[in-house]
Design a protein around this motif. Structure first.
Motif, PDB file in Angstrom:
ATOM      1  N   ARG A 215       0.845  -1.185   0.000  1.00  0.00           N
ATOM      2  CA  ARG A 215       0.000   0.000   0.000  1.00  0.00           C
ATOM      3  C   ARG A 215       0.888   1.245   0.000  1.00  0.00           C
ATOM      4  NH1 ARG A 215      -3.624  -0.949   5.195  1.00  0.00           N
ATOM      5  NH2 ARG A 215      -4.509   1.057   4.563  1.00  0.00           N
ATOM      6  N   SER A 216       0.329   2.369  -0.435  1.00  0.00           N
ATOM      7  CA  SER A 216       1.084   3.612  -0.318  1.00  0.00           C
ATOM      8  C   SER A 216       1.157   3.998   1.151  1.00  0.00           C
ATOM      9  CB  SER A 216       0.420   4.727  -1.126  1.00  0.00           C
ATOM     10  OG  SER A 216      -0.788   5.137  -0.521  1.00  0.00           O
ATOM     11  N   ILE A 217       2.238   4.637   1.527  1.00  0.00           N
ATOM     12  CA  ILE A 217       2.437   4.988   2.927  1.00  0.00           C
ATOM     13  C   ILE A 217       1.365   5.947   3.437  1.00  0.00           C
ATOM     14  CG2 ILE A 217       4.025   6.213   4.486  1.00  0.00           C
ATOM     15  CD1 ILE A 217       6.287   4.751   2.909  1.00  0.00           C
ATOM     16  N   PRO A 218       0.963   6.991   2.673  1.00  0.00           N
ATOM     17  CA  PRO A 218      -0.132   7.849   3.164  1.00  0.00           C
ATOM     18  C   PRO A 218      -1.424   7.079   3.423  1.00  0.00           C
ATOM     19  CG  PRO A 218       1.023   8.930   1.362  1.00  0.00           C
ATOM     20  CD  PRO A 218       1.555   7.523   1.422  1.00  0.00           C
ATOM     21  N   HIS A 219      -1.684   6.049   2.601  1.00  0.00           N
ATOM     22  CA  HIS A 219      -2.902   5.247   2.785  1.00  0.00           C
ATOM     23  C   HIS A 219      -2.860   4.506   4.118  1.00  0.00           C
ATOM     24  CE1 HIS A 219      -5.989   2.173   1.677  1.00  0.00           C
ATOM     25  NE2 HIS A 219      -6.483   3.190   0.989  1.00  0.00           N
ATOM     26  N   PHE A 253       8.005   4.173   5.887  1.00  0.00           N
ATOM     27  CA  PHE A 253       6.741   4.115   6.611  1.00  0.00           C
ATOM     28  C   PHE A 253       6.932   4.487   8.083  1.00  0.00           C
ATOM     29  CE2 PHE A 253       4.412   1.250   9.531  1.00  0.00           C
ATOM     30  CZ  PHE A 253       3.186   1.904   9.503  1.00  0.00           C
ATOM     31  N   LEU A 254       7.955   3.925   8.713  1.00  0.00           N
ATOM     32  CA  LEU A 254       8.184   4.182  10.136  1.00  0.00           C
ATOM     33  C   LEU A 254       8.567   5.632  10.386  1.00  0.00           C
ATOM     34  CD1 LEU A 254       9.996   0.851  11.051  1.00  0.00           C
ATOM     35  CD2 LEU A 254       7.674   1.532  11.669  1.00  0.00           C
ATOM     36  N   ARG A 255       9.295   6.243   9.475  1.00  0.00           N
ATOM     37  CA  ARG A 255       9.609   7.676   9.634  1.00  0.00           C
ATOM     38  C   ARG A 255       8.326   8.507   9.607  1.00  0.00           C
ATOM     39  NH1 ARG A 255      13.661   6.391   5.517  1.00  0.00           N
ATOM     40  NH2 ARG A 255      15.643   5.891   6.571  1.00  0.00           N
ATOM     41  N   GLU A 256       7.415   8.159   8.718  1.00  0.00           N
ATOM     42  CA  GLU A 256       6.140   8.887   8.659  1.00  0.00           C
ATOM     43  C   GLU A 256       5.295   8.619   9.906  1.00  0.00           C
ATOM     44  OE1 GLU A 256       5.036  11.184   6.469  1.00  0.00           O
ATOM     45  OE2 GLU A 256       7.101  11.070   5.726  1.00  0.00           O
ATOM     46  N   GLU A 280      19.511   0.166  11.608  1.00  0.00           N
ATOM     47  CA  GLU A 280      18.703   1.371  11.392  1.00  0.00           C
ATOM     48  C   GLU A 280      17.213   1.045  11.445  1.00  0.00           C
ATOM     49  OE1 GLU A 280      18.013   4.971   8.110  1.00  0.00           O
ATOM     50  OE2 GLU A 280      19.148   3.167   7.551  1.00  0.00           O
ATOM     51  N   LEU A 281      16.818  -0.029  10.807  1.00  0.00           N
ATOM     52  CA  LEU A 281      15.415  -0.428  10.812  1.00  0.00           C
ATOM     53  C   LEU A 281      14.956  -0.791  12.216  1.00  0.00           C
ATOM     54  CD1 LEU A 281      12.797  -1.067   9.376  1.00  0.00           C
ATOM     55  CD2 LEU A 281      13.761  -3.278   8.658  1.00  0.00           C
ATOM     56  N   LEU A 282      15.769  -1.524  12.943  1.00  0.00           N
ATOM     57  CA  LEU A 282      15.410  -1.899  14.313  1.00  0.00           C
ATOM     58  C   LEU A 282      15.256  -0.661  15.201  1.00  0.00           C
ATOM     59  CD1 LEU A 282      17.747  -4.996  14.702  1.00  0.00           C
ATOM     60  CD2 LEU A 282      15.241  -5.035  14.734  1.00  0.00           C
ATOM     61  N   ASN A 283      16.137   0.315  15.038  1.00  0.00           N
ATOM     62  CA  ASN A 283      16.022   1.540  15.842  1.00  0.00           C
ATOM     63  C   ASN A 283      14.737   2.292  15.535  1.00  0.00           C
ATOM     64  OD1 ASN A 283      18.458   1.137  17.179  1.00  0.00           O
ATOM     65  ND2 ASN A 283      19.647   2.278  15.664  1.00  0.00           N
ATOM     66  N   LEU A 284      14.369   2.367  14.260  1.00  0.00           N
ATOM     67  CA  LEU A 284      13.108   3.017  13.894  1.00  0.00           C
ATOM     68  C   LEU A 284      11.917   2.254  14.454  1.00  0.00           C
ATOM     69  CD1 LEU A 284      13.815   4.057  10.195  1.00  0.00           C
ATOM     70  CD2 LEU A 284      13.122   5.590  12.055  1.00  0.00           C
ATOM     71  N   MET A 285      11.990   0.942  14.431  1.00  0.00           N
ATOM     72  CA  MET A 285      10.917   0.131  14.990  1.00  0.00           C
ATOM     73  C   MET A 285      10.713   0.443  16.473  1.00  0.00           C
ATOM     74  SD  MET A 285      11.722  -3.563  13.238  1.00  0.00           S
ATOM     75  CE  MET A 285      10.655  -4.200  11.955  1.00  0.00           C
ATOM     76  N   LYS A 286      11.807   0.458  17.194  1.00  0.00           N
ATOM     77  CA  LYS A 286      11.702   0.714  18.632  1.00  0.00           C
ATOM     78  C   LYS A 286      11.206   2.130  18.916  1.00  0.00           C
ATOM     79  CE  LYS A 286      14.171   0.257  22.988  1.00  0.00           C
ATOM     80  NZ  LYS A 286      15.457  -0.045  23.653  1.00  0.00           N
ATOM     81  N   GLU A 287      11.688   3.114  18.155  1.00  0.00           N
ATOM     82  CA  GLU A 287      11.295   4.507  18.370  1.00  0.00           C
ATOM     83  C   GLU A 287       9.812   4.744  18.114  1.00  0.00           C
ATOM     84  OE1 GLU A 287      13.836   6.667  15.759  1.00  0.00           O
ATOM     85  OE2 GLU A 287      15.644   6.373  16.976  1.00  0.00           O
ATOM     86  N   THR A 288       9.205   3.930  17.254  1.00  0.00           N
ATOM     87  CA  THR A 288       7.788   4.110  16.931  1.00  0.00           C
ATOM     88  C   THR A 288       6.859   3.244  17.762  1.00  0.00           C
ATOM     89  OG1 THR A 288       8.117   2.545  15.105  1.00  0.00           O
ATOM     90  CG2 THR A 288       8.162   4.902  14.580  1.00  0.00           C
ATOM     91  N   GLY A 289       7.410   2.501  18.727  1.00  0.00           N
ATOM     92  CA  GLY A 289       6.555   1.763  19.650  1.00  0.00           C
ATOM     93  C   GLY A 289       6.582   0.259  19.541  1.00  0.00           C
ATOM     94  N   LEU A 290       7.448  -0.307  18.683  1.00  0.00           N
ATOM     95  CA  LEU A 290       7.539  -1.766  18.622  1.00  0.00           C
ATOM     96  C   LEU A 290       8.081  -2.295  19.949  1.00  0.00           C
ATOM     97  CD1 LEU A 290       7.413  -4.380  16.828  1.00  0.00           C
ATOM     98  CD2 LEU A 290       9.863  -4.061  16.495  1.00  0.00           C
ATOM     99  N   TYR A 291       7.368  -3.224  20.540  1.00  0.00           N
ATOM    100  CA  TYR A 291       7.813  -3.796  21.812  1.00  0.00           C
ATOM    101  C   TYR A 291       8.112  -5.284  21.701  1.00  0.00           C
ATOM    102  CZ  TYR A 291       3.108  -5.728  22.263  1.00  0.00           C
ATOM    103  OH  TYR A 291       1.937  -6.421  22.048  1.00  0.00           O
TER     104      TYR A 291
END
Length: 455
Positions: A215-219, A253-256, A280-291
């Motif tokens: 899907r598109s990220i805005p969607h 997606f995670l940056r958005e 880098e991906l793991l850090n973005l995951m954690k910063e956005t709430g991945l537990y």
């Protein structure tokens, strides 16, 4: 037409909104009256479902059908046809997608089926299109079973969002996909479809194809914002088969998502491919709430991993799990026991691997020969499917047992794995600490009973 979409009652711990039915409802709701009934959530048996049908008088009843749903759907179809022969009965989902030519034998009272993604096909069917022109339709023609080629939508945005107003995710219990959670209420979301991998035990690409579509990220962000603000959702479960396969897309997606500054948690309960991850991906995951990140580890034997076509070995598993652990994200591991040809010694290697890894949760599934998969076809060709317990086709039930073991041995090893893993003091008290309420405790007891006692 008046359409009732049904998620059957089954022996399952995954009480979550049926996204597939939500997408189907979205595709037809502007032209047809549609209702979704979740028999698992509401504990509705065949008799109760028939009473509901008697009240609502639908023209069409469509069942989402996994292989473990076969018994319920067969019985419900028989009773519905006896009660109202004019009602059109459909099946769709994984089971008919994987073995389309056998569905009329499996379900004698069935009228039609759908293979693959059915959003476009169902709409055309209800609108009265010629059967030959309906993608994915399975039907009888001149005493032959015809299976039209499914259609895979390339632009997933065209499907819209699931009909959340019918699914009502805010009304679902805590134990949606598994048992543990961080925030509540919870909703599943689907960001990509398709799987390019060749795992011999998995039927995923038989349903959604080998090509990964996204899907598109805005969607996706708009759906998350709707669920957050309009339905009060505070945790999201990304249930893709391959959410991280395109790492750059996942990062974007995670940056958005991070920009939205939402008070949410999220998890990947269906698992991700560990070799698609980087720091880098793991850090973005954690910063956005991945537990919690779930991983399909599957086996502690390199031979078995090779037979599964996992494209991983035990050394690589240790490497990737250690990398994820260093990021500070908790890890859950999925393991398969009783794979065709697997020995007791190899299963014990899997147990040893599980307790050696820095993971906080583990699930030990007995192997199931899902129809249509490579291992299913091999077992079928060798005449080894006769011993499968199709009436108890669950991960905890040892429905299939390899010739190298007895069912008693396999169930013993599965129980041993759970005991070895969860009775270690650190894991035991961490698990107990995850129980959030009396209702949550009751889910835990039910799950313990299903996996370790009843089966």
């Amino acid at each position: 037409m008046k359409v009732l979409l049904v998620k059957p009652l089954a022996l399952s711990d995954h009480i979550q909104p049926p996204l597939g039915l939500g997408y189907l409802a979205e595709s037809i709701k502007d032209a047809h009256a549609v209702e979704i009934i979740d028999c698992l959530k509401q504990q509705i048996d065949c008799e109760s479902l028939c009473r509901h049908i008697e009240q609502c008088q639908p023209d069409v009843v469509g069942f989402q059908t996994y292989t473990y749903d076969v018994k319920f759907v067969r019985e419900a179809s028989r009773k519905i046809k006896k009660m109202h022969p004019e009602i059109i009965i459909l099946v769709g989902g994984p089971h008919p997608s994987c073995v389309p030519t056998t569905i009329f034998t499996t379900f004698p009272d069935l009228d039609f089926g759908f293979a693959g993604e059915a959003e476009n096909g169902l709409r055309k069917f209800l609108d009265g299109a010629d059967h030959d022109n309906i993608p994915g339709l399975i039907y009888r023609k001149n005493d032959q079973v015809v299976c039209n080629d499914p259609e895979l939508k390339m632009n997933l945005d065209d499907l819209g969002m699931p009909a959340w107003e019918l699914l009502k995710p805010e009304n679902y219990p805590e134990a949606q996909h598994g048992f543990f959670y961080k925030k509540f209420p919870i909703a599943p979301i689907l960001i990509t479809r398709g799987c390019p991998y060749q795992c011999t035990f998995c039927a995923g690409n038989l349903i959604s194809g080998h090509r990964v579509r996204k899907r598109s990220i805005p969607h996706v962000i708009n759906e998350i914002l709707y669920l957050y603000h309009d339905r009060g959702i505070r945790e999201f479960h990304i249930i893709d088969d391959n959410f991280t396969i395109n790492a750059e897309y996942a990062k974007e997606f995670l940056r958005e998502l991070k920009k939205q500054q939402l008070d949410i948690s999220w998890a990947t309960p269906n698992g991700v491919r560990m070799n698609t991850l980087d720091e880098e991906l793991l850090n973005l995951m954690k910063e956005t709430g991945l537990y919690l990140i779930s991983l399909g580890i599957e086996s502690g034997s390199d031979r078995v991993l090779s037979s599964m076509k996992k494209e991983l070995n035990v050394e690589q598993i240790h490497h990737y799990v250690s990398m994820i652990h260093r990021s500070g994200i908790d890890i859950a591991g999925f393991f398969i026991m009783g794979f065709p040809g697997e020995t007791e010694a190899e299963i014990r290697q899997t147990i040893e691997l599980a307790v050696s890894l820095p993971i906080i949760r583990a699930n030990f599934f007995t192997y199931l020969p899902f129809p249509g998969t490579e291992t299913y076809r091999e077992l079928e060709a060798n005449g080894k499917l006769g011993a499968v317990d199709w009436e108890n086709f669950y991960f905890m039930s040892a429905a299939y047992v390899p010739e190298t073991l007895t069912r008693k041995q396999l169930k013993y090893l599965q129980r041993l794995a759970f005991v070895r893993f969860y009775l270690r003091p650190g894991i035991f008290f961490k698990t107990l600490g995850g129980i959030r309420s009396l209702r949550h405790l009751l889910f835990f007891i039910k799950r313990f009973y299903h996996w370790l006692i009843m089966s």
